[in-house]
Design a protein around this motif. Structure first.
Motif, PDB file in Angstrom:
ATOM      1  N   UNK A  94       0.780  -1.227   0.000  1.00  0.00           N
ATOM      2  CA  UNK A  94       0.000   0.000   0.000  1.00  0.00           C
ATOM      3  C   UNK A  94       0.811   1.277   0.000  1.00  0.00           C
ATOM      4  N   UNK A  95       2.130   1.157  -0.115  1.00  0.00           N
ATOM      5  CA  UNK A  95       3.009   2.326  -0.121  1.00  0.00           C
ATOM      6  C   UNK A  95       3.566   2.505  -1.525  1.00  0.00           C
ATOM      7  N   UNK A  96       3.663   3.738  -1.958  1.00  0.00           N
ATOM      8  CA  UNK A  96       4.151   4.058  -3.304  1.00  0.00           C
ATOM      9  C   UNK A  96       5.625   4.423  -3.253  1.00  0.00           C
ATOM     10  N   UNK A  97       6.430   3.767  -4.109  1.00  0.00           N
ATOM     11  CA  UNK A  97       7.863   4.053  -4.227  1.00  0.00           C
ATOM     12  C   UNK A  97       8.149   4.511  -5.647  1.00  0.00           C
ATOM     13  N   UNK A  98       9.081   5.448  -5.791  1.00  0.00           N
ATOM     14  CA  UNK A  98       9.300   6.056  -7.110  1.00  0.00           C
ATOM     15  C   UNK A  98      10.327   5.321  -7.965  1.00  0.00           C
ATOM     16  N   UNK A  99      10.889   4.217  -7.456  1.00  0.00           N
ATOM     17  CA  UNK A  99      11.739   3.387  -8.303  1.00  0.00           C
ATOM     18  C   UNK A  99      11.872   2.008  -7.678  1.00  0.00           C
ATOM     19  N   UNK A 100      12.572   1.106  -8.356  1.00  0.00           N
ATOM     20  CA  UNK A 100      12.596  -0.305  -7.974  1.00  0.00           C
ATOM     21  C   UNK A 100      13.601  -0.619  -6.867  1.00  0.00           C
ATOM     22  N   UNK A 101      14.436   0.354  -6.470  1.00  0.00           N
ATOM     23  CA  UNK A 101      15.432   0.131  -5.413  1.00  0.00           C
ATOM     24  C   UNK A 101      16.394  -1.006  -5.753  1.00  0.00           C
ATOM     25  N   UNK A 102      16.561  -1.288  -7.019  1.00  0.00           N
ATOM     26  CA  UNK A 102      17.514  -2.301  -7.476  1.00  0.00           C
ATOM     27  C   UNK A 102      17.815  -1.981  -8.931  1.00  0.00           C
ATOM     28  N   UNK A 103      19.093  -1.826  -9.263  1.00  0.00           N
ATOM     29  CA  UNK A 103      19.432  -1.367 -10.602  1.00  0.00           C
ATOM     30  C   UNK A 103      19.034  -2.373 -11.672  1.00  0.00           C
ATOM     31  N   UNK A 104      19.163  -3.662 -11.383  1.00  0.00           N
ATOM     32  CA  UNK A 104      18.867  -4.679 -12.393  1.00  0.00           C
ATOM     33  C   UNK A 104      17.372  -4.741 -12.700  1.00  0.00           C
ATOM     34  N   UNK A 105      16.535  -4.712 -11.675  1.00  0.00           N
ATOM     35  CA  UNK A 105      15.097  -4.713 -11.941  1.00  0.00           C
ATOM     36  C   UNK A 105      14.650  -3.387 -12.551  1.00  0.00           C
ATOM     37  N   UNK A 106      15.295  -2.294 -12.173  1.00  0.00           N
ATOM     38  CA  UNK A 106      14.970  -1.010 -12.786  1.00  0.00           C
ATOM     39  C   UNK A 106      15.236  -1.045 -14.291  1.00  0.00           C
ATOM     40  N   UNK A 107      16.383  -1.592 -14.675  1.00  0.00           N
ATOM     41  CA  UNK A 107      16.711  -1.668 -16.103  1.00  0.00           C
ATOM     42  C   UNK A 107      15.697  -2.533 -16.832  1.00  0.00           C
ATOM     43  N   UNK A 108      15.301  -3.650 -16.216  1.00  0.00           N
ATOM     44  CA  UNK A 108      14.321  -4.527 -16.855  1.00  0.00           C
ATOM     45  C   UNK A 108      12.974  -3.838 -17.001  1.00  0.00           C
ATOM     46  N   UNK A 109      12.573  -3.039 -16.009  1.00  0.00           N
ATOM     47  CA  UNK A 109      11.313  -2.301 -16.108  1.00  0.00           C
ATOM     48  C   UNK A 109      11.388  -1.262 -17.220  1.00  0.00           C
ATOM     49  N   UNK A 110      12.501  -0.584 -17.315  1.00  0.00           N
ATOM     50  CA  UNK A 110      12.636   0.524 -18.259  1.00  0.00           C
ATOM     51  C   UNK A 110      12.989   0.052 -19.664  1.00  0.00           C
ATOM     52  N   UNK A 111      13.920  -0.905 -19.791  1.00  0.00           N
ATOM     53  CA  UNK A 111      14.432  -1.324 -21.097  1.00  0.00           C
ATOM     54  C   UNK A 111      14.069  -2.756 -21.454  1.00  0.00           C
ATOM     55  N   UNK A 112      13.312  -3.431 -20.606  1.00  0.00           N
ATOM     56  CA  UNK A 112      12.921  -4.802 -20.889  1.00  0.00           C
ATOM     57  C   UNK A 112      14.066  -5.780 -20.688  1.00  0.00           C
ATOM     58  N   UNK A 113      13.776  -7.068 -20.935  1.00  0.00           N
ATOM     59  CA  UNK A 113      14.800  -8.100 -20.761  1.00  0.00           C
ATOM     60  C   UNK A 113      15.969  -7.939 -21.728  1.00  0.00           C
ATOM     61  N   UNK A 114      15.764  -7.475 -22.982  1.00  0.00           N
ATOM     62  CA  UNK A 114      16.938  -7.224 -23.836  1.00  0.00           C
ATOM     63  C   UNK A 114      17.897  -6.203 -23.228  1.00  0.00           C
ATOM     64  N   UNK A 115      17.360  -5.127 -22.665  1.00  0.00           N
ATOM     65  CA  UNK A 115      18.213  -4.144 -22.020  1.00  0.00           C
ATOM     66  C   UNK A 115      18.931  -4.714 -20.811  1.00  0.00           C
ATOM     67  N   UNK A 167      26.164  -2.619  -3.921  1.00  0.00           N
ATOM     68  CA  UNK A 167      25.366  -1.429  -3.607  1.00  0.00           C
ATOM     69  C   UNK A 167      24.150  -1.317  -4.505  1.00  0.00           C
ATOM     70  N   UNK A 168      24.292  -1.659  -5.786  1.00  0.00           N
ATOM     71  CA  UNK A 168      23.168  -1.481  -6.711  1.00  0.00           C
ATOM     72  C   UNK A 168      22.048  -2.493  -6.481  1.00  0.00           C
ATOM     73  N   UNK A 169      22.255  -3.451  -5.592  1.00  0.00           N
ATOM     74  CA  UNK A 169      21.186  -4.398  -5.273  1.00  0.00           C
ATOM     75  C   UNK A 169      20.149  -3.802  -4.329  1.00  0.00           C
ATOM     76  N   UNK A 170      20.500  -2.733  -3.608  1.00  0.00           N
ATOM     77  CA  UNK A 170      19.657  -2.275  -2.516  1.00  0.00           C
ATOM     78  C   UNK A 170      18.913  -0.973  -2.787  1.00  0.00           C
ATOM     79  N   UNK A 171      19.461  -0.095  -3.635  1.00  0.00           N
ATOM     80  CA  UNK A 171      18.763   1.174  -3.773  1.00  0.00           C
ATOM     81  C   UNK A 171      18.958   1.856  -5.114  1.00  0.00           C
ATOM     82  N   UNK A 172      20.098   1.744  -5.749  1.00  0.00           N
ATOM     83  CA  UNK A 172      20.354   2.504  -6.972  1.00  0.00           C
ATOM     84  C   UNK A 172      19.367   2.131  -8.062  1.00  0.00           C
TER      85      UNK A 172
END
Length: 390
Positions: free
Chosen positions: A286-307, A344-349
């Motif tokens: 129920x809480x809104x966060x403005x990003x995925x807090x993980x660089x790898x999942x962020x890239x997948x959300x933004x650029x898909x699995x190819x990215x 570090x990029x696993x937790x917040x970047x």
């Protein structure tokens, strides 16, 4: 031309500006303008005279180069369906990243020791910011010592400040000067930087720093790395004993829930992603966060699995190049930087396509520094080797 004194002073200023002005620049706008003047502009002007260095880089690190080009090409394609209202902004930022990566081969000009020296001074400067931040936060502003310490300028956030200053501690720990007097100064700087990470109470940064120091003997295999690993373990136990209530009070900070929500978002658009520069929110409990807090999942959300695949190829190609150069001082430093950044990029970047900011220290800075590994391995005639450390 890139070896002339004015060019070297100009580019040295550029790297120091990137490392230090993030804390000292009055505003982010001034920081970005300084990067244009001291980093992007000299790179563009010196790119053609330094073209032979790019040829050597291509021959020595073809996989890294192909991964960068592939990631950039795919990111440009995703601008066709991006949710960013101004797609041209994404194209401009991609150009910024390419120019940033080209900066390092020109700056080094087959001399990795030059980059080490600048990074050493940059690390000392960041140690000064750690001390000044603590004085301002606890002394001037009167915050309680149990409050989360924040950095100066663009590092006025406990997590981002912890990541940048923690990374500085890592490269200083690997690139220690040979003389006793300077070593004492390095020890004080390491204490300031590591102390900032602890006082920021950023558990991701603290864990990344601890694990990097503990694993240093794997690639360094010398006495000073074993002493650092032992000292890090002892200090970590002491810090946990003193700050245990603070460490445990925040629980998991919704990270497992954010991960599950992020995976659901990836499953909705696995191949295309949302497009480079798309804004999104992650809902967890129920809480809104403005990003995925993980660089790898962020890239997948933004650029898909190819990215994501292209980023993984690039990131682990950097590891391969650093591991091949592990018998050099420069190579060992890059391994430490890579390890800290990866943890570090696993937790917040969650940014690879934004303007230069704190997240670049654990994403694009390691890649840029890794391009200089070509000359540590002396693959080309006339290139200099970095001597073994003692």
């Amino acid at each position: 031309m890139q070896e002339t004194r004015w060019a070297q002073v100009w580019m040295t200023t550029g790297l120091l500006w990137f490392l230090l002005a993030i804390a000292f620049a009055p505003t982010n706008k001034i920081y970005q303008q300084g990067l244009v003047a001291f980093l992007w502009l000299p790179t563009l002007l010196l790119a053609w005279p330094a073209r032979q260095r790019f040829v050597e880089l291509w021959r020595g690190q073809r996989l890294v180069c192909l991964a960068v080009m592939g990631l950039g090409f795919w990111a440009m394609i995703t601008l066709l369906w991006t949710q960013d209202p101004d797609p041209s902004r994404g194209a401009k930022r991609a150009l910024y990243i390419i120019v940033f990566l080209l900066f390092f081969p020109i700056l080094a000009n087959a001399r990795p020791e030059r980059v080490i020296r600048i990074m050493q001074w940059g690390g000392l400067g960041l140690a000064v910011t750690a001390l000044l931040a603590a004085i301002e936060f606890y002394g001037v502003d009167g915050n309680h010592w149990m409050a989360r310490l924040v950095g100066l300028g663009q590092l006025a956030h406990p997590i981002l400040g912890g990541y940048v200053l923690g990374l500085a501690a890592v490269w200083l720990a690997h690139w220690i000067p040979p003389t006793r007097g300077k070593q004492l100064l390095w020890l004080v700087a390491l204490a300031f930087l590591s102390g900032f990470v602890v006082l920021s109470q950023s558990r991701g940064a603290a864990l990344a720093l601890l694990l990097t120091f503990v694993t240093m003997p794997v690639w360094c295999r010398d006495r000073h790395s074993r002493l650092i690993a032992l000292g890090a373990l002892l200090l970590a136990m002491l810090a946990f004993w003193l700050l245990e209530p603070l460490v445990l009070a925040r629980g998991t900070s919704f990270r497992p829930e954010i991960l599950r929500s992020s995976l659901d978002m990836i499953a909705q658009r696995p191949w295309t992603g949302l497009g480079m520069g798309s804004g999104y929110t992650v809902f967890a409990e129920g809480i809104q966060f403005d990003h995925a807090h993980n660089l790898f999942t962020h890239i997948a959300i933004e650029l898909g699995l190819p990215g994501l695949l292209l980023w993984c190829v690039l990131w682990f190609a950097v590891l391969r190049e650093a591991w091949r150069a592990r018998d050099t001082l420069y190579g060992r430093g890059i391994l430490g930087i890579w390890m800290f950044s990866f943890l570090a990029m696993q937790f917040d970047a969650a940014s690879i396509s934004g303007t230069p900011r704190a997240e670049w220290f654990i994403s694009w800075l390691p890649v840029g520094l890794a391009t200089v590994l070509v000359w540590t391995q002396a693959k080309f005639q006339g290139c200099d080797k970095i001597p073994r450390s003692t």
